[in-house]
Write a protein that holds these residues in place. Structure first.
Motif, PDB file in Angstrom:
ATOM      1  N   ALA A 348       0.822  -1.208   0.000  1.00 39.94           N
ATOM      2  CA  ALA A 348       0.000   0.000   0.000  1.00 39.94           C
ATOM      3  C   ALA A 348       0.857   1.259   0.000  1.00 39.94           C
ATOM      4  CB  ALA A 348      -0.933  -0.012   1.222  1.00 39.94           C
ATOM      5  N   ILE A 349       1.820   1.305   0.904  1.00 39.45           N
ATOM      6  CA  ILE A 349       2.686   2.479   0.983  1.00 39.45           C
ATOM      7  C   ILE A 349       3.554   2.592  -0.270  1.00 39.45           C
ATOM      8  CG2 ILE A 349       4.533   3.574   2.291  1.00 39.45           C
ATOM      9  CD1 ILE A 349       3.429   2.231   4.780  1.00 39.45           C
ATOM     10  N   GLY A 350       4.057   1.445  -0.741  1.00 44.32           N
ATOM     11  CA  GLY A 350       4.910   1.462  -1.923  1.00 44.32           C
ATOM     12  C   GLY A 350       4.212   2.009  -3.141  1.00 44.32           C
ATOM     13  N   GLU A 356       3.774   9.121  -6.283  1.00 42.75           N
ATOM     14  CA  GLU A 356       4.183  10.461  -5.868  1.00 42.75           C
ATOM     15  C   GLU A 356       5.564  10.815  -6.419  1.00 42.75           C
ATOM     16  OE1 GLU A 356       6.152  13.542  -3.736  1.00 42.75           O
ATOM     17  OE2 GLU A 356       6.676  11.423  -3.521  1.00 42.75           O
ATOM     18  N   SER A 357       6.481   9.848  -6.411  1.00 45.36           N
ATOM     19  CA  SER A 357       7.837  10.118  -6.921  1.00 45.36           C
ATOM     20  C   SER A 357       7.862  10.205  -8.446  1.00 45.36           C
ATOM     21  CB  SER A 357       8.800   9.031  -6.441  1.00 45.36           C
ATOM     22  OG  SER A 357       8.387   7.755  -6.904  1.00 45.36           O
ATOM     23  N   ALA A 358       7.019   9.410  -9.117  1.00 44.81           N
ATOM     24  CA  ALA A 358       7.015   9.415 -10.582  1.00 44.81           C
ATOM     25  C   ALA A 358       6.433  10.711 -11.137  1.00 44.81           C
ATOM     26  CB  ALA A 358       6.231   8.212 -11.102  1.00 44.81           C
ATOM     27  N   PHE A 359       5.423  11.266 -10.468  1.00 40.54           N
ATOM     28  CA  PHE A 359       4.751  12.483 -10.946  1.00 40.54           C
ATOM     29  C   PHE A 359       4.952  13.623  -9.964  1.00 40.54           C
ATOM     30  CE2 PHE A 359       2.377   8.870 -12.716  1.00 40.54           C
ATOM     31  CZ  PHE A 359       2.505   9.149 -14.062  1.00 40.54           C
ATOM     32  N   SER A 472       3.585  -2.138 -11.934  1.00 40.02           N
ATOM     33  CA  SER A 472       3.103  -3.514 -11.920  1.00 40.02           C
ATOM     34  C   SER A 472       4.197  -4.497 -11.569  1.00 40.02           C
ATOM     35  CB  SER A 472       2.516  -3.880 -13.292  1.00 40.02           C
ATOM     36  OG  SER A 472       3.512  -3.786 -14.290  1.00 40.02           O
ATOM     37  N   ALA A 473       5.466  -4.060 -11.552  1.00 41.46           N
ATOM     38  CA  ALA A 473       6.567  -4.939 -11.160  1.00 41.46           C
ATOM     39  C   ALA A 473       6.555  -5.110  -9.658  1.00 41.46           C
ATOM     40  CB  ALA A 473       7.900  -4.329 -11.622  1.00 41.46           C
ATOM     41  N   PRO A 474       7.315  -6.118  -9.118  1.00 36.34           N
ATOM     42  CA  PRO A 474       7.369  -6.310  -7.658  1.00 36.34           C
ATOM     43  C   PRO A 474       7.826  -5.040  -6.979  1.00 36.34           C
ATOM     44  CG  PRO A 474       8.345  -8.178  -8.798  1.00 36.34           C
ATOM     45  CD  PRO A 474       8.075  -7.150  -9.850  1.00 36.34           C
ATOM     46  N   LEU A 475       7.174  -4.689  -5.878  1.00 38.04           N
ATOM     47  CA  LEU A 475       7.430  -3.442  -5.189  1.00 38.04           C
ATOM     48  C   LEU A 475       8.665  -3.571  -4.294  1.00 38.04           C
ATOM     49  CD1 LEU A 475       3.805  -2.508  -4.196  1.00 38.04           C
ATOM     50  CD2 LEU A 475       5.182  -1.482  -5.987  1.00 38.04           C
ATOM     51  N   HIS A 476       9.509  -2.515  -4.315  1.00 39.67           N
ATOM     52  CA  HIS A 476      10.669  -2.518  -3.424  1.00 39.67           C
ATOM     53  C   HIS A 476      10.683  -1.272  -2.551  1.00 39.67           C
ATOM     54  CE1 HIS A 476      12.292  -5.936  -5.577  1.00 39.67           C
ATOM     55  NE2 HIS A 476      12.055  -5.290  -6.702  1.00 39.67           N
ATOM     56  N   ALA A 477       9.589  -0.489  -2.605  1.00 35.64           N
ATOM     57  CA  ALA A 477       9.565   0.726  -1.795  1.00 35.64           C
ATOM     58  C   ALA A 477       9.397   0.378  -0.329  1.00 35.64           C
ATOM     59  CB  ALA A 477       8.434   1.663  -2.257  1.00 35.64           C
TER      60      ALA A 477
END
Length: 487
Positions: A348-350, A356-359, A472-477
């Motif tokens: 959820a946080i990721g 937010e970081s992309a835009f 859509s890739a595995p999240l690492h955030a």
């Protein structure tokens, strides 16, 4: 005998209003009412909106809480004076001939030599009242903006919807603070030996188990709404981005009539919205399932239904608990939901952080940093507090009952601070609201799609597709681990 009768009366009042099942049922019904009434909000008016009923319901619960605290607890026990508490409880247990309870109560629940903790518990209802005042002021400002947008347009515009979504987030400190106050009161039930109204729980040991589970259930309900508020934040972010795309489409349409063969902005933003909110929805489902499971266990155990599975057990008489209340099963269920909550919170946080970081430049006016942490900080604070209670002296030396009382009382104060933080994060006159003035609700404006499909966009489809693939890739955030409080 008189002491026991008075305690029964207080318990009956407490159980009528502080049961988390009622809060969960009310939230569910109000959500249904919100869905049904959206089409008729202009006809009914803002006072009939679902957020008005929700705030009224929360205010009613708070008044009932104060009625119990200021009419029964503080007058009878002198603002939790240890001498008065011990005198009354000693008489009760001598009459009941329960020396086991008296010995263990002194060790685990007495507030003697815990003056700071005592006054923190006494101040808890005051901080929740201050939270309600701040939330009422802030919500009324946004409600006034909704009324203005209704008067300006015949149909609901996008600004109306954004203020509506904002108010749902602003409810979070009031609801979380109220459920924290409920947690304080359930600890009162242990410390003051509140006796069940129907005498279903006959010993202090059984009542301690029941009130501890209800304390946890109160925070499970609060976590459900916190996850819902995070989902609402995700929807607001995507609506703001969709507004940026729509504005870019209109500018490009004025410059060129060439038809683009790329994917339409509406289609792409819809798919990105689903990707962004998928992890948050997973978090919501995890919180909901954990709350339903724990509420089922507590309710069935309280009413004595299928005791072989749900029985609470009694340490004083060595009465064995039901299968689902045995330490082995409880530990397995705890770690199952802990792992699920960790993964869900991570996702959820990721997702939100990635968008937010992309835009970042497109969302600069929106100021997502303050809004994100204003929504998520309560759970983050709760996690850090629970860790501190485990490892930092003198808290790590306290009994679980005193730790729980400290945790809930401190959260009552912290929810007030979060409500003040929301005044900055979600100010009613921020410029990004004004950017949607006069915009029709995009969900009902079918003609917008025709314009969007025939133009080139400043936010190019290549960039949007790249971000969609990355999401859509595995999240690492990184994200905050959840559910550690319920150990």
């Amino acid at each position: 005998g008189a002491v026991g009768e008075a305690s029964v009366g207080r318990s009956a009042a407490m159980l009528r209003y502080a049961t988390p099942e009622y809060v969960l049922a009310a939230l569910f019904l109000l959500k249904l009412y919100h869905r049904v009434s959206k089409r008729y909000t202009r006809r009914l008016g803002v006072p009939c909106h679902s957020f008005a009923w929700l705030f009224a319901f929360l205010l009613y619960l708070y008044i009932r809480a104060c009625d119990y605290i200021y009419k029964d607890v503080f007058p009878d026990f002198g603002f939790l004076d240890p001498d008065l508490i011990e005198a009354k409880l000693n008489d009760t247990w001598v009459w009941e001939n329960d020396t086991w309870a008296w010995t263990h109560w002194q060790k685990e629940a007495s507030l003697r030599e815990f003056e700071v903790l005592r006054w923190m518990a006494v101040a808890a209802p005051v901080w929740v009242a201050a939270t309600f005042v701040v939330c009422l002021y802030h919500i009324s400002r946004h409600a006034f903006e909704m009324h203005r947008s209704q008067q300006a347009l015949r149909h609901r515009d996008e600004r109306f919807v954004l203020h509506d979504l904002t108010i749902q987030v602003l409810m979070l400190p009031a609801l979380y603070g109220l459920m924290s106050l409920n947690g304080v009161i359930f600890m009162f039930g242990i410390i003051l030996n509140e006796v069940s109204a129907m005498a279903r729980l006959r010993s202090w040991s059984e009542r301690t188990e029941y009130y501890t589970e209800m304390y946890e259930n109160s925070f499970f309900i609060a976590d459900i709404y916190e996850s819902f508020a995070l989902l609402v934040l995700g929807h607001v972010v995507m609506r703001v981005l969709r507004g940026k795309v729509r504005q870019d489409c209109a500018d490009a349409a004025a410059e060129s009539d060439r038809v683009s063969k790329t994917i339409s902005a509406r289609k792409l933003m819809t798919e990105m919205k689903e990707l962004t909110t998928f992890g948050i929805k997973f978090f919501c489902w995890t919180c909901g399932l954990q709350a339903l499971y724990q509420l089922l266990l507590t309710t069935m155990g309280y009413y004595g239904i299928l005791n072989e599975f749900f029985g609470l057990g009694d340490k004083a008489t060595s009465k064995a608990p039901g299968l689902l209340h045995t330490p082995g099963v409880q530990n397995k269920s705890h770690y199952f939901f802990l792992g699920a909550g960790f993964v869900a919170s991570f996702a959820a946080i990721g997702n939100v952080v990635k968008v937010e970081s992309a835009f970042h430049h497109q969302l600069k006016e929106f100021e997502p940093f303050w809004k994100f942490w204003g929504t998520k900080i309560i759970v983050s604070i709760g996690f850090l507090q629970s860790m501190a209670l485990w490892v930092l002296p003198p808290f790590c030396w306290w009994s679980p009952i005193r730790q729980n009382l400290f945790y809930a009382a401190l959260l009552c104060f912290e929810c007030f601070l979060v409500s003040l933080m929301h005044l900055k994060a979600w100010a009613h006159d921020q410029s990004w609201y004004l950017g949607f003035a006069g915009d029709r609700n995009s969900e009902s404006d079918e003609s917008a799609s025709e314009t969007e499909e025939g133009v080139e966009r400043t936010l190019s489809s290549e960039a949007l597709e790249e971000e969609s693939d990355r999401m859509s890739a595995p999240l690492h955030a990184g994200g905050s681990a959840r559910k550690c409080r319920s150990v």
